[in-house]
Design a protein around this motif. Sequence first.
Motif, PDB file in Angstrom:
ATOM      1  N   SER A 191      30.573  17.330  -3.447  1.00 16.68           N
ATOM      2  CA  SER A 191      31.009  17.209  -2.054  1.00 16.68           C
ATOM      3  C   SER A 191      29.892  17.557  -1.082  1.00 16.68           C
ATOM      4  O   SER A 191      29.964  17.210   0.100  1.00 16.68           O
ATOM      5  N   LEU A 192      28.850  18.238  -1.578  1.00 14.04           N
ATOM      6  CA  LEU A 192      27.703  18.543  -0.725  1.00 14.04           C
ATOM      7  C   LEU A 192      27.113  17.270  -0.141  1.00 14.04           C
ATOM      8  O   LEU A 192      26.720  17.226   1.028  1.00 14.04           O
ATOM      9  N   PHE A 193      27.046  16.202  -0.955  1.00 15.93           N
ATOM     10  CA  PHE A 193      26.490  14.947  -0.462  1.00 15.93           C
ATOM     11  C   PHE A 193      27.314  14.402   0.705  1.00 15.93           C
ATOM     12  O   PHE A 193      26.774  13.946   1.713  1.00 15.93           O
ATOM     13  N   GLY A 239      39.445  12.668   5.134  1.00 13.41           N
ATOM     14  CA  GLY A 239      39.742  11.396   4.489  1.00 13.41           C
ATOM     15  C   GLY A 239      39.133  11.271   3.106  1.00 13.41           C
ATOM     16  O   GLY A 239      39.588  10.478   2.286  1.00 13.41           O
ATOM     17  N   ALA A 240      38.093  12.082   2.838  1.00 11.41           N
ATOM     18  CA  ALA A 240      37.462  12.086   1.520  1.00 11.41           C
ATOM     19  C   ALA A 240      37.971  13.236   0.662  1.00 11.41           C
ATOM     20  O   ALA A 240      37.414  13.511  -0.403  1.00 11.41           O
ATOM     21  N   TRP A 291      30.452  25.102   1.682  1.00  9.38           N
ATOM     22  CA  TRP A 291      29.588  24.030   1.183  1.00  9.38           C
ATOM     23  C   TRP A 291      29.212  24.357  -0.254  1.00  9.38           C
ATOM     24  O   TRP A 291      28.157  24.934  -0.528  1.00  9.38           O
ATOM     25  N   ASP A 292      30.084  24.004  -1.167  1.00  9.37           N
ATOM     26  CA  ASP A 292      29.929  24.371  -2.574  1.00  9.37           C
ATOM     27  C   ASP A 292      29.482  23.151  -3.373  1.00  9.37           C
ATOM     28  O   ASP A 292      30.234  22.184  -3.513  1.00  9.37           O
ATOM     29  N   PRO A 293      28.255  23.161  -3.928  1.00  5.76           N
ATOM     30  CA  PRO A 293      27.795  21.985  -4.689  1.00  5.76           C
ATOM     31  C   PRO A 293      28.612  21.720  -5.940  1.00  5.76           C
ATOM     32  O   PRO A 293      28.576  20.623  -6.484  1.00  5.76           O
ATOM     33  N   LYS A 294      29.379  22.715  -6.418  1.00  9.25           N
ATOM     34  CA  LYS A 294      30.200  22.517  -7.604  1.00  9.25           C
ATOM     35  C   LYS A 294      31.539  21.858  -7.279  1.00  9.25           C
ATOM     36  O   LYS A 294      32.262  21.448  -8.193  1.00  9.25           O
ATOM     37  N   ALA A 295      31.890  21.766  -6.007  1.00 12.59           N
ATOM     38  CA  ALA A 295      33.135  21.104  -5.600  1.00 12.59           C
ATOM     39  C   ALA A 295      32.912  19.596  -5.613  1.00 12.59           C
ATOM     40  O   ALA A 295      32.081  19.079  -4.868  1.00 12.59           O
ATOM     41  N   LEU A 313      25.314  18.087 -13.479  1.00 13.04           N
ATOM     42  CA  LEU A 313      25.935  19.173 -12.720  1.00 13.04           C
ATOM     43  C   LEU A 313      26.201  18.758 -11.275  1.00 13.04           C
ATOM     44  O   LEU A 313      26.995  19.393 -10.588  1.00 13.04           O
ATOM     45  N   TRP A 314      25.511  17.722 -10.790  1.00 10.23           N
ATOM     46  CA  TRP A 314      25.719  17.212  -9.440  1.00 10.23           C
ATOM     47  C   TRP A 314      26.678  16.030  -9.415  1.00 10.23           C
ATOM     48  O   TRP A 314      27.415  15.831  -8.464  1.00 10.23           O
TER      49      TRP A 314
END
Length: 334
Positions: A6-8, A28-29, A37-41, A103-104
């Motif tokens: 979700s970071l992207f 909406g996403a 801002w969790d890169p693992k989400a 992982l991303w």
Amino acid sequence: MGYVTSLFARKVVAAAGGAIDGAAFLRGAGIDPEGAWDPKAMIPDGLYYGLLERIAAEVDVTDLPLRVGASMRLDEYGALGLAFKAATTLGASYARVERYARLWTSVVEYELRPDPRGTLFILHREGARRLGMRLSNEATLASSVSIARQVSPVPVAPLEVLIRHPAPRSVAAHEDWFGSPVRFDAELDAILFSREMLAQPNILGDVGISRYLADHLERELSEIADEVPLVTRTKEAIAQALSEGAPKMAEIARDLGLSARSFHRRLSEHGMSFQTLTEETRRDLAEGLLRDDRHSLAEIAFLTGFAEQSSFTRAFKRWVGMTPASYRKERVVR
């Protein structure tokens, strides 16, 4: 269906700025605008591509992928970002991405491939090359150069950037940002680096720290497999409940023998959310039903938990970039 961090999506909305209603686009996403801002989400790739396409419908996105790439910071990438920094050379940094990018995202794979002119850092992504995917690929290539510039003691400029899809009206912004020729309609999505560039030592390269972080990343990779049974069971429970409307998290948790708090925590540990899984299940179910013309659009809307066909149509267009009727026309099984 795959997932991206979700970071992207948050970076894309931030780069678009005040020209759009950022909070509405994130919701909406399936992303909480007020959340961390969790890169693992993770979110489904289709929601991410749809987000990009909705932005493209409102603003000029020619240079948006470049602004997204420029905004990426290694400190936001968790352990993999740290491992990129700690690798001893720029080539070793990219080798970390090649190994641990899962992982991303589950929709992109990277490859370092020798080339007579140097080394290609290749982006592999399967699927229909819809607008959202094309913009995402450009942003990914820009991000790959951006993070390299954060660790290298010398200016980083590729020998050439290759992009598979057709060029926008102007490529001046792309060539200015990359500092190199950018060739569209290429056979690959890739960045060509000289061997000398990839051999450059990183500013913060450290063998011991790099080895420690690699061990940590290996453990994270092994944990990804653990999410599958819970995710699969959750999606099955959601699918069974959809004909009675949008399911509630507490009810699905109870069906799975978990408390709502434990259910939420276990999904969060793997970068998942109940909202994201509900959206993905609805989409998967809708696509399957639309391939068979025995169900009317109104029936499919009901079976996927929508009170009105119009709501289903709007959601489906957001998911895949076309209306249910258009999708059925292209894919119906006779």
